[in-house]
Design a protein around this motif. Structure first.
Motif, PDB file in Angstrom:
ATOM      1  N   ARG A 173      93.036 -17.687  88.557  1.00 13.03           N
ATOM      2  CA  ARG A 173      91.821 -17.812  89.354  1.00 13.03           C
ATOM      3  C   ARG A 173      90.872 -18.870  88.810  1.00 13.03           C
ATOM      4  O   ARG A 173      90.079 -19.435  89.556  1.00 13.03           O
ATOM      5  CB  ARG A 173      91.084 -16.469  89.397  1.00 13.03           C
ATOM      6  CG  ARG A 173      91.823 -15.350  90.104  1.00 13.03           C
ATOM      7  CD  ARG A 173      91.168 -14.004  89.839  1.00 13.03           C
ATOM      8  NE  ARG A 173      91.852 -12.918  90.530  1.00 13.03           N
ATOM      9  CZ  ARG A 173      91.511 -12.478  91.728  1.00 13.03           C
ATOM     10  NH1 ARG A 173      90.477 -13.010  92.360  1.00 13.03           N
ATOM     11  NH2 ARG A 173      92.191 -11.501  92.293  1.00 13.03           N
ATOM     12  N   VAL A 174      90.925 -19.120  87.502  1.00 12.61           N
ATOM     13  CA  VAL A 174      89.896 -19.963  86.876  1.00 12.61           C
ATOM     14  C   VAL A 174      90.396 -21.353  86.498  1.00 12.61           C
ATOM     15  O   VAL A 174      89.642 -22.140  85.926  1.00 12.61           O
ATOM     16  CB  VAL A 174      89.319 -19.270  85.627  1.00 12.61           C
ATOM     17  CG1 VAL A 174      88.721 -17.918  85.993  1.00 12.61           C
ATOM     18  CG2 VAL A 174      90.369 -19.112  84.534  1.00 12.61           C
ATOM     19  N   ALA A 215      84.290 -19.462  78.073  1.00 13.98           N
ATOM     20  CA  ALA A 215      84.263 -18.001  77.891  1.00 13.98           C
ATOM     21  C   ALA A 215      83.675 -17.322  79.120  1.00 13.98           C
ATOM     22  O   ALA A 215      84.172 -16.279  79.569  1.00 13.98           O
ATOM     23  CB  ALA A 215      83.444 -17.644  76.645  1.00 13.98           C
ATOM     24  N   GLU A 216      82.637 -17.919  79.681  1.00 12.44           N
ATOM     25  CA  GLU A 216      82.024 -17.359  80.881  1.00 12.44           C
ATOM     26  C   GLU A 216      82.965 -17.478  82.074  1.00 12.44           C
ATOM     27  O   GLU A 216      83.020 -16.593  82.931  1.00 12.44           O
ATOM     28  CB  GLU A 216      80.711 -18.081  81.172  1.00 12.44           C
ATOM     29  CG  GLU A 216      79.914 -17.521  82.333  1.00 12.44           C
ATOM     30  CD  GLU A 216      79.403 -16.111  82.069  1.00 12.44           C
ATOM     31  OE1 GLU A 216      79.071 -15.413  83.041  1.00 12.44           O
ATOM     32  OE2 GLU A 216      79.342 -15.701  80.895  1.00 12.44           O
ATOM     33  N   VAL A 217      83.723 -18.563  82.127  1.00 10.83           N
ATOM     34  CA  VAL A 217      84.708 -18.743  83.194  1.00 10.83           C
ATOM     35  C   VAL A 217      85.790 -17.674  83.101  1.00 10.83           C
ATOM     36  O   VAL A 217      86.165 -17.048  84.103  1.00 10.83           O
ATOM     37  CB  VAL A 217      85.338 -20.152  83.116  1.00 10.83           C
ATOM     38  CG1 VAL A 217      86.497 -20.270  84.104  1.00 10.83           C
ATOM     39  CG2 VAL A 217      84.296 -21.217  83.411  1.00 10.83           C
ATOM     40  N   TYR A 218      86.293 -17.455  81.901  1.00  9.54           N
ATOM     41  CA  TYR A 218      87.291 -16.397  81.712  1.00  9.54           C
ATOM     42  C   TYR A 218      86.728 -15.030  82.091  1.00  9.54           C
ATOM     43  O   TYR A 218      87.418 -14.203  82.699  1.00  9.54           O
ATOM     44  CB  TYR A 218      87.752 -16.363  80.257  1.00  9.54           C
ATOM     45  CG  TYR A 218      88.697 -17.463  79.860  1.00  9.54           C
ATOM     46  CD1 TYR A 218      89.891 -17.659  80.542  1.00  9.54           C
ATOM     47  CD2 TYR A 218      88.410 -18.293  78.781  1.00  9.54           C
ATOM     48  CE1 TYR A 218      90.772 -18.662  80.164  1.00  9.54           C
ATOM     49  CE2 TYR A 218      89.289 -19.293  78.397  1.00  9.54           C
ATOM     50  CZ  TYR A 218      90.462 -19.483  79.090  1.00  9.54           C
ATOM     51  OH  TYR A 218      91.327 -20.475  78.713  1.00  9.54           O
ATOM     52  N   LEU A 244      88.789 -18.125  75.378  1.00  9.29           N
ATOM     53  CA  LEU A 244      89.501 -16.878  75.647  1.00  9.29           C
ATOM     54  C   LEU A 244      89.228 -15.851  74.549  1.00  9.29           C
ATOM     55  O   LEU A 244      89.040 -14.660  74.839  1.00  9.29           O
ATOM     56  CB  LEU A 244      91.000 -17.153  75.765  1.00  9.29           C
ATOM     57  CG  LEU A 244      91.883 -15.954  76.107  1.00  9.29           C
ATOM     58  CD1 LEU A 244      91.445 -15.306  77.415  1.00  9.29           C
ATOM     59  CD2 LEU A 244      93.349 -16.369  76.182  1.00  9.29           C
ATOM     60  N   VAL A 245      89.176 -16.316  73.302  1.00  8.43           N
ATOM     61  CA  VAL A 245      88.852 -15.405  72.189  1.00  8.43           C
ATOM     62  C   VAL A 245      87.461 -14.810  72.371  1.00  8.43           C
ATOM     63  O   VAL A 245      87.255 -13.606  72.223  1.00  8.43           O
ATOM     64  CB  VAL A 245      88.951 -16.152  70.844  1.00  8.43           C
ATOM     65  CG1 VAL A 245      88.421 -15.276  69.708  1.00  8.43           C
ATOM     66  CG2 VAL A 245      90.391 -16.559  70.556  1.00  8.43           C
ATOM     67  N   TRP A 246      86.490 -15.677  72.710  1.00  9.87           N
ATOM     68  CA  TRP A 246      85.110 -15.178  72.924  1.00  9.87           C
ATOM     69  C   TRP A 246      85.081 -14.180  74.079  1.00  9.87           C
ATOM     70  O   TRP A 246      84.425 -13.135  73.981  1.00  9.87           O
ATOM     71  CB  TRP A 246      84.142 -16.328  73.227  1.00  9.87           C
ATOM     72  CG  TRP A 246      84.024 -17.441  72.267  1.00  9.87           C
ATOM     73  CD1 TRP A 246      83.733 -18.751  72.565  1.00  9.87           C
ATOM     74  CD2 TRP A 246      84.134 -17.401  70.824  1.00  9.87           C
ATOM     75  NE1 TRP A 246      83.695 -19.523  71.434  1.00  9.87           N
ATOM     76  CE2 TRP A 246      83.923 -18.714  70.352  1.00  9.87           C
ATOM     77  CE3 TRP A 246      84.410 -16.403  69.912  1.00  9.87           C
ATOM     78  CZ2 TRP A 246      83.975 -19.039  69.001  1.00  9.87           C
ATOM     79  CZ3 TRP A 246      84.473 -16.720  68.559  1.00  9.87           C
ATOM     80  CH2 TRP A 246      84.248 -18.004  68.113  1.00  9.87           C
ATOM     81  N   ALA A 247      85.769 -14.501  75.174  1.00  9.67           N
ATOM     82  CA  ALA A 247      85.738 -13.629  76.352  1.00  9.67           C
ATOM     83  C   ALA A 247      86.312 -12.254  76.035  1.00  9.67           C
ATOM     84  O   ALA A 247      85.761 -11.224  76.448  1.00  9.67           O
ATOM     85  CB  ALA A 247      86.510 -14.275  77.505  1.00  9.67           C
ATOM     86  N   LEU A 257      95.428 -10.971  82.268  1.00  4.32           N
ATOM     87  CA  LEU A 257      95.187 -12.393  81.989  1.00  4.32           C
ATOM     88  C   LEU A 257      95.968 -13.343  82.892  1.00  4.32           C
ATOM     89  O   LEU A 257      95.413 -14.365  83.323  1.00  4.32           O
ATOM     90  CB  LEU A 257      95.469 -12.692  80.520  1.00  4.32           C
ATOM     91  CG  LEU A 257      94.438 -12.156  79.523  1.00  4.32           C
ATOM     92  CD1 LEU A 257      94.814 -12.540  78.094  1.00  4.32           C
ATOM     93  CD2 LEU A 257      93.046 -12.675  79.856  1.00  4.32           C
ATOM     94  N   PRO A 258      97.245 -13.078  83.221  1.00  6.16           N
ATOM     95  CA  PRO A 258      97.927 -14.004  84.141  1.00  6.16           C
ATOM     96  C   PRO A 258      97.214 -14.141  85.483  1.00  6.16           C
ATOM     97  O   PRO A 258      97.156 -15.241  86.050  1.00  6.16           O
ATOM     98  CB  PRO A 258      99.315 -13.358  84.307  1.00  6.16           C
ATOM     99  CG  PRO A 258      99.527 -12.605  83.039  1.00  6.16           C
ATOM    100  CD  PRO A 258      98.188 -12.063  82.679  1.00  6.16           C
TER     101      PRO A 258
END
Length: 216
Positions: free
Chosen positions: A144-145, A104-107, A38-41, A138-139
């Protein structure tokens, strides 16, 4: 070589101890992967290039190098710079960091899937940037992920035997030790394989059911 029930029975307590270590590493690695991912995204969506570019470089580097190489780097190379962790901690960090680049890619996909109108509504309500992210975007994105994140937990579980190579006493390491002492290989390794199936298959079925439920 015939199956020896006495050997299997003697190995069962060791299998249980190794299973607990495997589950611990998978759980802690997943928490680290989800948090860092999440931080990376969020960093990759930063308007500041001095934030976005270094993070993109780190993510691509980690994603394109083998997990085993990263594991050995953390365990054997970092101590030369006086950075030392236990074998278990090293395994958690390596798994968590490696899989964080995929989560990160998923987020990112989840955030991109939030309707544009949600952003516009947040702007119309004069919400701050932080409140827009954490109360609106984000919620919806995380909902979704969730199934995709669950699939990475299963993948992490199946990659956890790699930490046996740095001496962590998870299931595979227990099987190797038992086989070396008894010279009976079929029982220990077969039981480890069955244990992984009994965990991974129901988890994958649960993830598919969750994906269908969230899809509606």
């Amino acid at each position: 070589m015939k199956w020896n029930w006495d050997v299997a029975r003697d190995f069962l307590p060791h299998l249980g101890k190794g299973l607990l270590v495997t589950l611990e590493v998978t759980a802690l690695g997943s928490v680290l992967a989800f948090t860092l991912g999440l931080v990376w995204a969020l960093a990759l969506r930063s308007p500041a290039r001095w934030v976005r570019w270094p993070v993109a470089a780190v993510v691509e580097f980690v994603r394109n190098t083998p997990l085993l190489v990263q594991l050995f780097f953390f365990y054997y190379v970092l101590p030369n710079w006086d950075i030392t962790f236990s074998a278990l901690t090293t395994g958690v960090i390596a798994l968590g960091l490696h899989y964080s680049t995929y989560t990160a890619e998923v987020y990112r996909a989840g955030i991109d899937g939030v309707p544009k109108g949600q952003w516009e509504a947040a702007i119309a309500l004069s919400l701050s940037r932080g409140r827009t992210w954490f109360a609106v975007i984000l919620p919806q994105a995380i909902r979704r992920v969730v199934p995709a994140l669950g699939n990475y937990v299963i993948s992490m579980l199946k990659d956890s035997p790699l930490i046996a190579l740095i001496g962590v006493s998870e299931m595979l390491q227990k099987a190797r030790a038992e086989s070396a002492s008894s010279f009976q290989y079929i029982e220990a390794y077969t039981m480890v394989g069955i244990a992984f199936i009994l965990i991974a298959y129901p988890a994958s079925v649960l993830m598919r059911a969750l994906e269908r439920r969230l899809g509606h």
